[in-house]
Design a protein around this motif. Structure first.
Motif, PDB file in Angstrom:
ATOM      1  N   PRO A 187       0.948  -1.187  -0.145  1.00 28.52           N
ATOM      2  CA  PRO A 187      -0.137  -0.421   0.058  1.00 28.52           C
ATOM      3  C   PRO A 187       1.073   0.984  -0.178  1.00 28.52           C
ATOM      4  O   PRO A 187       1.878   1.461   1.032  1.00 28.52           O
ATOM      5  CB  PRO A 187      -1.112   0.188   1.153  1.00 28.52           C
ATOM      6  CG  PRO A 187      -0.367  -1.062   1.573  1.00 28.52           C
ATOM      7  CD  PRO A 187       0.338  -2.042   1.091  1.00 28.52           C
ATOM      8  N   GLY A 188       0.751   2.346  -0.956  1.00 27.91           N
ATOM      9  CA  GLY A 188       1.749   3.446  -1.118  1.00 27.91           C
ATOM     10  C   GLY A 188       2.051   3.345  -2.054  1.00 27.91           C
ATOM     11  O   GLY A 188       2.815   4.489  -2.370  1.00 27.91           O
ATOM     12  N   MET A 189       2.310   2.395  -2.689  1.00 28.82           N
ATOM     13  CA  MET A 189       3.280   2.254  -4.216  1.00 28.82           C
ATOM     14  C   MET A 189       2.345   2.843  -5.514  1.00 28.82           C
ATOM     15  O   MET A 189       0.955   2.967  -5.283  1.00 28.82           O
ATOM     16  CB  MET A 189       3.577   1.267  -4.340  1.00 28.82           C
ATOM     17  CG  MET A 189       1.945   0.255  -4.695  1.00 28.82           C
ATOM     18  SD  MET A 189       3.075  -1.375  -5.340  1.00 28.82           S
ATOM     19  CE  MET A 189       3.326  -0.951  -7.162  1.00 28.82           C
ATOM     20  N   ARG A 190       3.082   3.720  -5.923  1.00 25.93           N
ATOM     21  CA  ARG A 190       2.354   3.687  -7.077  1.00 25.93           C
ATOM     22  C   ARG A 190       2.180   2.910  -8.341  1.00 25.93           C
ATOM     23  O   ARG A 190       2.421   2.116  -8.243  1.00 25.93           O
ATOM     24  CB  ARG A 190       3.783   4.637  -8.339  1.00 25.93           C
ATOM     25  CG  ARG A 190       2.941   5.322  -9.440  1.00 25.93           C
ATOM     26  CD  ARG A 190       3.834   6.545 -10.308  1.00 25.93           C
ATOM     27  NE  ARG A 190       4.845   6.290  -9.880  1.00 25.93           N
ATOM     28  CZ  ARG A 190       6.309   5.800 -10.773  1.00 25.93           C
ATOM     29  NH1 ARG A 190       5.905   4.904 -11.522  1.00 25.93           N
ATOM     30  NH2 ARG A 190       7.361   6.124 -10.069  1.00 25.93           N
ATOM     31  N   PHE A 191       1.129   3.468  -8.727  1.00 30.42           N
ATOM     32  CA  PHE A 191       0.326   1.909  -9.499  1.00 30.42           C
ATOM     33  C   PHE A 191       0.598   2.005 -10.957  1.00 30.42           C
ATOM     34  O   PHE A 191       0.231   2.316 -11.636  1.00 30.42           O
ATOM     35  CB  PHE A 191      -0.979   2.320  -9.552  1.00 30.42           C
ATOM     36  CG  PHE A 191      -2.299   1.433 -10.193  1.00 30.42           C
ATOM     37  CD1 PHE A 191      -2.333   0.197 -10.274  1.00 30.42           C
ATOM     38  CD2 PHE A 191      -2.672   1.762 -11.631  1.00 30.42           C
ATOM     39  CE1 PHE A 191      -3.658  -0.986 -10.462  1.00 30.42           C
ATOM     40  CE2 PHE A 191      -3.344   0.562 -12.417  1.00 30.42           C
ATOM     41  CZ  PHE A 191      -3.783  -0.439 -11.856  1.00 30.42           C
ATOM     42  N   ASP A 192       1.635   0.617 -10.474  1.00 29.82           N
ATOM     43  CA  ASP A 192       2.936   0.787 -12.678  1.00 29.82           C
ATOM     44  C   ASP A 192       2.523  -0.269 -12.796  1.00 29.82           C
ATOM     45  O   ASP A 192       2.735  -1.758 -11.785  1.00 29.82           O
ATOM     46  CB  ASP A 192       4.383   0.781 -11.820  1.00 29.82           C
ATOM     47  CG  ASP A 192       5.037   0.745 -12.052  1.00 29.82           C
ATOM     48  OD1 ASP A 192       4.865   0.468 -13.813  1.00 29.82           O
ATOM     49  OD2 ASP A 192       6.260   1.365 -12.535  1.00 29.82           O
ATOM     50  N   VAL A 193       1.451  -0.668 -13.582  1.00 29.94           N
ATOM     51  CA  VAL A 193       1.331  -1.957 -14.411  1.00 29.94           C
ATOM     52  C   VAL A 193       2.751  -2.679 -14.464  1.00 29.94           C
ATOM     53  O   VAL A 193       2.807  -4.109 -14.861  1.00 29.94           O
ATOM     54  CB  VAL A 193       1.107  -1.240 -16.012  1.00 29.94           C
ATOM     55  CG1 VAL A 193       0.633  -3.095 -16.437  1.00 29.94           C
ATOM     56  CG2 VAL A 193      -0.466  -0.810 -15.659  1.00 29.94           C
ATOM     57  N   ASN A 194       3.872  -2.200 -14.824  1.00 27.72           N
ATOM     58  CA  ASN A 194       5.549  -2.913 -14.996  1.00 27.72           C
ATOM     59  C   ASN A 194       5.713  -3.449 -13.531  1.00 27.72           C
ATOM     60  O   ASN A 194       5.947  -4.943 -13.834  1.00 27.72           O
ATOM     61  CB  ASN A 194       6.353  -1.750 -15.248  1.00 27.72           C
ATOM     62  CG  ASN A 194       6.256  -1.212 -16.457  1.00 27.72           C
ATOM     63  OD1 ASN A 194       5.855  -1.553 -17.643  1.00 27.72           O
ATOM     64  ND2 ASN A 194       6.591  -0.085 -16.145  1.00 27.72           N
ATOM     65  N   ARG A 195       5.636  -2.775 -12.469  1.00 25.41           N
ATOM     66  CA  ARG A 195       5.398  -3.609 -11.547  1.00 25.41           C
ATOM     67  C   ARG A 195       4.406  -4.695 -11.138  1.00 25.41           C
ATOM     68  O   ARG A 195       4.747  -5.439 -10.472  1.00 25.41           O
ATOM     69  CB  ARG A 195       4.942  -2.839  -9.592  1.00 25.41           C
ATOM     70  CG  ARG A 195       5.611  -2.766  -8.349  1.00 25.41           C
ATOM     71  CD  ARG A 195       7.328  -3.621  -8.615  1.00 25.41           C
ATOM     72  NE  ARG A 195       8.319  -2.041  -8.523  1.00 25.41           N
ATOM     73  CZ  ARG A 195       8.559  -1.366  -7.181  1.00 25.41           C
ATOM     74  NH1 ARG A 195       7.274  -1.217  -5.979  1.00 25.41           N
ATOM     75  NH2 ARG A 195       8.924  -0.248  -7.368  1.00 25.41           N
TER      76      ARG A 195
END
Length: 770
Positions: free
Chosen positions: A177-185
């Motif tokens: 939680p708190g991470m950027r919504f990064d599709v690569n991740r």
């Protein structure tokens, strides 16, 4: 003088005008030459350099990122294709890139999608065109907007066993939680989970079974993320099944036979034996010992399938040089509601024996010559894929600059033999330890006989070493024992007189031309971030590190001290009435490759070496001394002609023995560019020198001092051509001296007043310098 300058300016302007006209004839009316493009971003998190891969159309290539010479060569051709000159210029050149608005729009859309996948779902990319005559420059303007942040993460996993595996490995999760919504991740997390489960028996599992559902909250930039595990797709439709977990039931080795072309009935017709729980099928004769195959098998019956075991088996089999290739296939078996795998490992045999011939050119301190060798290889000497090699070599050089000798020929004869074992050979080691370390062992024996006008020199050597690789990037080499015996059966009267005379200048020089034993051990570590090394440089930013340390004579010296506190004769202890060397030596090399684009790169190299003789030795053996200059060092100097320090030498051909030291420093910067066809170019600047740790008689200008060594750095610059033959790279470098520490006054700075005859050096070599 002014007239000359004006003439050069006029000629340059006319040349540029002609080039412009020649390019214009290949640009259709109402179209533009793509001159350049630029990506701009309003967010530091979105780097323009990361978006270059999404640009569909690039401008013409530039030599050294400055000149579009390939385009100019193409444009210098005429439209008559029947003329060979026009065909040749078009073949080695590059057609002008005509701007395509469709390609630019596709690039804009791809960049926008890439930025949105980084979590900036409202990102926009604008396309801007800027024309100048018949040229155009394109701008991609990124407006990222606010990022979407993962507010909470939930999991929808109906399979309890899979859920237990994921919870036990949750510390390695890429999501929080708190991470950027990064599709690569998210995709990286799918890959991680897939790898985890494939090493827990889930043979049929792939990343498509993992899906993410994102719920964006109204009028906020927060995302509720749900990871869902899709049910296994069974043959019965509309039925949710748990993912099957497979156990290895049987392992079959097929030697010189392929399971894909054989039925089970045909397998029964082959000869077979069982060893270590593994079935071996073969025709006529088993070419490998059964124990070898069982030791190199990581697929254990009765245990869960693990993809890691498959890769380890492939890696182990690749160390068997008798094998041409290997292939592993699995057959699924259902028994009593349990799932099993039968493994079939097909092995194709390589040629047992081979004979090769080689002819090469040699260049020692400027003396040219030729060498020829013949090698015989047996890849399965004891039916355990032991590789035996024996090589015979002969060389000839015409020695120049010698006075007082009727014979000026240098002859060299040598024989070298090696035996390579595909395992860690050492007594009292368990099979489990050998399997874990995955090392190869090698025994080498060598004899070399050098016949020069001044002396004869023989070298006999024997060594035992180990080598192993970790994750295809790091390589370790451990020399357990390396014995060298140097014997000088003959020295001419003139050479003895030379050594007597040099005793006043360098009293330790004579030590390099006496009979000597070297008993050493060493360790070498090599790491390449781009993976397995090759002749070609990496197509992405990479770096390499090499560290080596070795010592000689310590055990012999300690043993000699226990028997006799002082040498019986002379100043050094002896082994079989011959002095033995005692020293420690360490080397460190670092190279960094910066990729500017797919045609240009900048490479930096640092090399440092220090060796220190002590105890039984006053000086290092000649073979262990450092030298500077040459194709892989400071390229403005010939090999073995620079240093130590500001030592100039007398120019005699024998004087190369004085251009040696205990410390070496190399600094290199090279800009590499693709030219055309198979040719690459390079601009380089080199700096470096060698020094002595101890004062060598009256030769004090070569002594290393911290407050002085940087003033003795030699600097060179130059141009190079690389001929890339795919399997071989031929290198031609021309270096000019820029700063020469051997001189004072204006001669110290030949970059200001160069003398081509004095300051130029040409080098021919194979492979890149670093």
């Amino acid at each position: 003088m002014k007239k000359t300058v004006c003439r050069y300016i006029t000629i340059s302007m006319l040349s540029l005008s002609c080039v412009g006209c020649s390019v214009s004839k290949f640009i259709p009316e109402n179209q533009y030459l793509l001159n350049d493009f630029k990506i701009e971003s309003d967010n530091k998190e979105v780097k323009p350099s990361q978006m270059n891969i999404y640009v569909r159309q690039h401008p013409n290539a530039k030599w050294f990122s400055l000149f579009k010479f390939p385009m100019y060569m193409y444009s210098a051709s005429g439209k008559d294709s029947t003329k060979w000159v026009n065909r040749f210029l078009k073949r080695i050149g590059e057609a002008p890139v005509i701007y395509s608005r469709e390609a630019a729009e596709e690039s804009r859309a791809e960049i926008q999608k890439a930025v949105q996948n980084m979590g900036y779902m409202g990102a926009q990319v604008d396309l801007k065109e800027e024309t100048d005559g018949n040229k155009i420059k394109v701008y991609y303007m990124i407006r990222s907007g606010e990022p979407y942040i993962v507010d909470q993460i939930t999991y929808d996993i109906f399979d309890g066993k899979v859920r237990d595996y994921l919870e036990a490995d949750s510390t390695r999760s890429q999501l929080y939680p708190g991470m950027r919504f990064d599709v690569n991740r998210l995709d990286e997390e799918r890959q991680r989970i897939t790898q985890l489960l494939q090493n827990r028996g889930y043979f049929r599992f792939n990343k498509d079974y993992i899906v993410f559902q994102a719920d964006t909250m109204l009028n906020t930039y927060k995302v509720g993320l749900t990871m869902k595990l899709q049910p296994f797709q069974s043959k019965e439709k509309n039925k949710q099944e748990k993912h099957p977990q497979y156990t290895i039931r049987k392992v079959h080795y097929l030697l010189d036979a392929d399971f894909a072309t054989l039925s089970k009935n045909e397998l029964k017709g082959l000869d077979s034996i069982c060893s270590g729980g593994v079935n071996l099928y073969y025709k006529n004769k088993l070419f490998l010992r059964p124990r070898v195959l069982t030791d190199y098998n990581y697929l254990n019956t009765g245990k869960l399938y693990r993809n890691r075991d498959v890769q380890n088996t492939y890696s182990a089999l690749s160390r068997l040089h008798i094998l041409k290739y290997s292939n592993i296939r699995f057959e699924e078996i259902m028994q009593n509601d349990s799932t099993y795998l039968d493994a079939y490992i097909s092995l194709s045999k390589n040629k047992n024996k081979s004979l090769s011939f080689e002819i090469e050119g040699t260049n020692s301190a400027g003396d040219l010559g030729a060498a020829a060798s013949v090698s015989y290889t047996h890849r399965n000497l004891f039916k355990g894929s032991e590789t035996f090699t024996i090589k015979l070599r002969g060389a000839y050089e015409a020695v120049t600059g010698l006075e007082g000798y009727t014979n000026s020929n240098y002859m060299e004869y040598g024989v070298e033999s090696s035996l390579n074992f595909p395992e860690f050979m050492f007594p009292f080691l368990s099979s489990d330890f050998k399997r874990r370390i995955k090392a190869t062992s090698e025994v080498n024996v060598k004899y070399n006989w050098q016949i020069r006008p001044e002396f004869e020199r023989t070298l006999a050597a024997a060594s035992w070493s180990y080598r192993w690789t970790k994750r295809q990037k790091a390589t370790h080499r451990f020399d357990l024992l390396d014995i060298n015996y140097i014997y000088m059966p003959y020295t001419s009267a003139a050479f003895d007189a030379y050594l007597d005379n040099m005793d006043k200048v360098n009293p330790l020089l004579r030590y390099s031309y006496e009979d000597l034993f070297i008993v050493r051990l060493g360790y070498t570590y090599t790491y390449n971030s781009a993976g397995a090394t090759s002749l070609k440089t990496s197509q992405r930013n990479s770096y390499s590190i090499r560290f080596n340390i070795e010592e000689a004579g310590n055990l012999l010296y300690g043993f000699s001290k226990l028997i006799n506190k002082h040498p019986k004769e002379g100043e050094a202890f002896q082994l079989a009435n011959i002095d033995f060397a005692q020293y420690v030596k360490a080397d460190f090399d670092f190279a960094k490759n910066f990729m500017i684009d797919d045609r240009n790169s900048l490479v930096f190299h640092l090399g440092v070496g220090v060796a220190y003789p002590y105890g039984n030795s006053k000086s290092l053996p000649f073979e262990k001394l450092y030298f500077s200059g040459g194709a892989n060092s400071v390229r403005g100097w010939r090999v073995r002609s620079l240093g130590p320090g500001s030592y100039r030498g007398d120019g005699n051909s024998i004087d190369y023995v004085n251009h040696t030291g205990d410390i070496k420093l190399d600094l290199n910067l090279e800009y590499r560019t693709y030219l055309f066809w198979k040719l690459n170019g390079a601009l380089f600047v080199d700096a470096g020198n060698i020094w002595n740790i101890r004062s060598q008689g009256i030769q004090t200008e070569g002594l290393f001092r911290f407050n002085k060594f940087y003033k003795q750095l030699a600097v060179a610059y130059g141009l190079g051509i690389r001929f890339d033959l795919d399997f071989l790279i031929l290198r031609f470098d021309g270096g000019m001296k820029a700063i020469n520490p051997m001189y004072t006054g204006k001669d110290r700075y030949p970059i200001v007043s160069p003398n081509f005859k004095r300051d130029f050096a040409f080098h021919f070599a194979v492979g890149y310098p670093f």
